[in-house]
Design a protein around this motif. Structure first.
Motif, PDB file in Angstrom:
ATOM      1  N   TYR A  78       0.800  -0.915   0.115  1.00  0.00           N
ATOM      2  CA  TYR A  78      -0.335   0.142  -0.429  1.00  0.00           C
ATOM      3  C   TYR A  78       0.763   1.295  -0.117  1.00  0.00           C
ATOM      4  O   TYR A  78       0.016   2.767   0.049  1.00  0.00           O
ATOM      5  N   PRO A  82      -3.242   0.941  -4.691  1.00  0.00           N
ATOM      6  CA  PRO A  82      -1.904   1.127  -5.026  1.00  0.00           C
ATOM      7  C   PRO A  82      -1.580   1.202  -6.221  1.00  0.00           C
ATOM      8  O   PRO A  82      -1.985   0.066  -6.669  1.00  0.00           O
ATOM      9  N   GLN A 110      -9.314   3.829  -2.550  1.00  0.00           N
ATOM     10  CA  GLN A 110      -7.811   4.114  -3.084  1.00  0.00           C
ATOM     11  C   GLN A 110      -7.264   2.960  -3.057  1.00  0.00           C
ATOM     12  O   GLN A 110      -7.426   1.634  -2.497  1.00  0.00           O
ATOM     13  N   LYS A 114      -1.059   6.177  -5.860  1.00  0.00           N
ATOM     14  CA  LYS A 114      -2.143   5.623  -5.638  1.00  0.00           C
ATOM     15  C   LYS A 114      -3.326   5.370  -6.974  1.00  0.00           C
ATOM     16  O   LYS A 114      -2.608   7.021  -7.980  1.00  0.00           O
ATOM     17  N   ASP A 154      -3.156   8.769   3.182  1.00  0.00           N
ATOM     18  CA  ASP A 154      -2.997   8.148   2.016  1.00  0.00           C
ATOM     19  C   ASP A 154      -2.486   6.761   2.142  1.00  0.00           C
ATOM     20  O   ASP A 154      -2.060   5.618   1.074  1.00  0.00           O
TER      21      ASP A 154
END
Length: 451
Positions: A332, A350, A348, A336, A437
């Motif tokens: 992650y 990655p 979201q 994104k 994020d």
């Protein structure tokens, strides 16, 4: 005997040595290898039967046995005088075999969910010292059929031969990665050439065919690649890698290092032209009180050349999780996905990046209170890492060019236990320098990973 030169003020020294009786090795015997074939151990010997006994060669032979990774803890040996003879000894090596893979494994769990399948994975297949992996696996994100084989002693000189093939269908949307699908098949052949006792060079050729499919949830980054390069790719690649391995053990090393540098390039006739460079390094050093210092790092670079504008996203590097930066959710870290409707933090995912830097420090602590401390290892760790890109688009989120200030960190404790299913690792950690994020996980565990 000194010889003095009065004119020059110097002295020549002559040493006369009276050699006494040399000791020869009559026989080398292995005890405890109930599964591993005698020839697998014997080919690691640097002390030969019938030759003069050498402490250096005996110790080197012991070290090579420990590096195989087939045995628990330290290999023991004893030199035993031959009765009735004054110049001969026998050497007995005593080993205790450890699980070096899984046979018939059908269950696994990691950060991306449950994995079911029929597997045979073994670094010491049927006690022959050969590495074999055969699997039919089905999970929430991948269905695959694969086979690989490596004979490290294909020739008597130690030249290894390996080959493999695979067929897989992958839904990256279920692997914490921006949604897209690939259907792939391919194969490879590899030669492993010894350079020295601890160095080797590997050469390989590979074929891969991949069909890329987008869907409603595919990111704008993936759509850009799809529109630029197409949807089906056949690549032929050549790889070269250099490895130096001086760890004292294959399982739970306490001293030494491993260093691997690899470069792969696609060949003429491929639909895409790209290359991958990786450098992996590990080092362990003993400390007082039986503590061990460990450090590891991994650097990855993906690049396109000639008429290919962007390297394929399914070759991107990822970071986060038990295999890189503990405390962050699997894969992650880094850029994104952004969708046609814009960035939605609720969904979201990655997308990875062409540059990766990850590593960590471990203070390894002996766990003498457990029933078999040779199969369990604990540590206090500090991990770091992230993925980067030099082609960040204006609409991308959490995308950075290489910048050390954007590294993510985690501090925690971890435990690895060697079980019949393979290494089982746990980690409890606290993260630092994270952003909204980044997804974090305080507790993580995984089968198949060890530090």
């Amino acid at each position: 005997v000194p010889e003095i030169n009065e004119d020059t003020g110097t002295v020549d020294l002559t040493f006369y040595i009276d050699p006494q009786q040399r000791t020869y090795v009559r026989r080398i015997v292995f005890l405890g290898n109930n599964r591993t074939h005698d020839v697998v151990l014997r080919r690691e010997m640097r002390q030969m039967e019938g030759s003069w006994a050498s402490n250096r060669l005996i110790e080197n032979s012991k070290l090579r046995l420990e590096r195989l990774g087939f045995f628990k803890g330290e290999v023991q040996y004893e030199t035993i005088p031959v009765p009735g003879v004054s110049d001969q000894v026998d050497i007995e090596f005593t080993v205790e075999e450890e699980v070096s893979g899984s046979i018939g494994g059908s269950f696994g769990y990691s950060s991306w969910g449950l994995v079911l399948g029929l597997n045979y994975s073994e670094n010491n297949a049927f006690g022959t010292g050969k590495k074999v992996n055969l699997g039919i696996n089905d999970s929430s994100w991948r269905r695959s059929y694969s086979f690989s084989y490596l004979d490290p002693y294909f020739t008597i000189d130690g030249i290894g031969l390996g080959y493999g093939a695979y067929l897989r269908k992958t839904d990256y949307g279920n692997f914490n990665i921006a949604a897209y699908n690939t259907d792939s098949y391919g194969g490879s052949v590899r030669f492993q050439l010894p350079i020295s006792e601890i160095e080797s060079l590997s050469l390989s050729l590979a074929l891969d065919n991949t069909q890329l499919a987008t869907n409603f949830y595919s990111s704008r980054q993936l759509q850009d690649f799809y529109n630029s390069e197409g949807s089906e790719f056949t690549t032929y690649s050549a790889s070269v890698s250099w490895a130096r391995f001086s760890l004292d053990r294959g399982l739970f090393p306490t001293n030494g290092s491993s260093n691997t540098i690899s470069l792969s390039l696609t060949l003429p006739g491929s639909n895409l032209n790209y290359g991958r460079f990786t450098h992996e390094f590990k080092i362990f050093r003993p400390l007082p009180q039986r503590l061990i210092f460990g450090y590891r790092s991994r650097i990855g670079i993906l690049f396109a050349y000639e008429d290919t504008e962007t390297a394929p996203p399914y070759q991107h590097f990822y970071a986060g999780g038990m295999r890189s930066v503990r405390g962050f959710r699997q894969n992650y870290l880094g850029p994104k996905a952004v969708y046609d409707s814009g960035y939605n933090p609720r969904y979201q995912r990655p997308v990875g990046g062409p540059y990766s830097l990850a590593g960590g420090f471990d203070l390894i602590i002996p766990l003498d209170f457990v029933p078999d401390p040779r199969s369990v290892r604990g540590s206090i760790f500090l991990d770091y890492g992230n993925v980067f890109s030099d082609g960040c688009r204006s609409y991308e989120v959490n995308c950075y060019e290489f910048d050390l200030s954007e590294l993510r960190y985690s501090l925690g404790v971890g435990v690895t236990w060697i079980t019949a299913l393979g290494p089982l690792s746990f980690a409890i950690s606290q993260v630092f320098n994270d952003t909204p994020d980044d997804r974090t996980e305080t507790f993580q565990f995984e089968i198949g990973t060890q530090f």
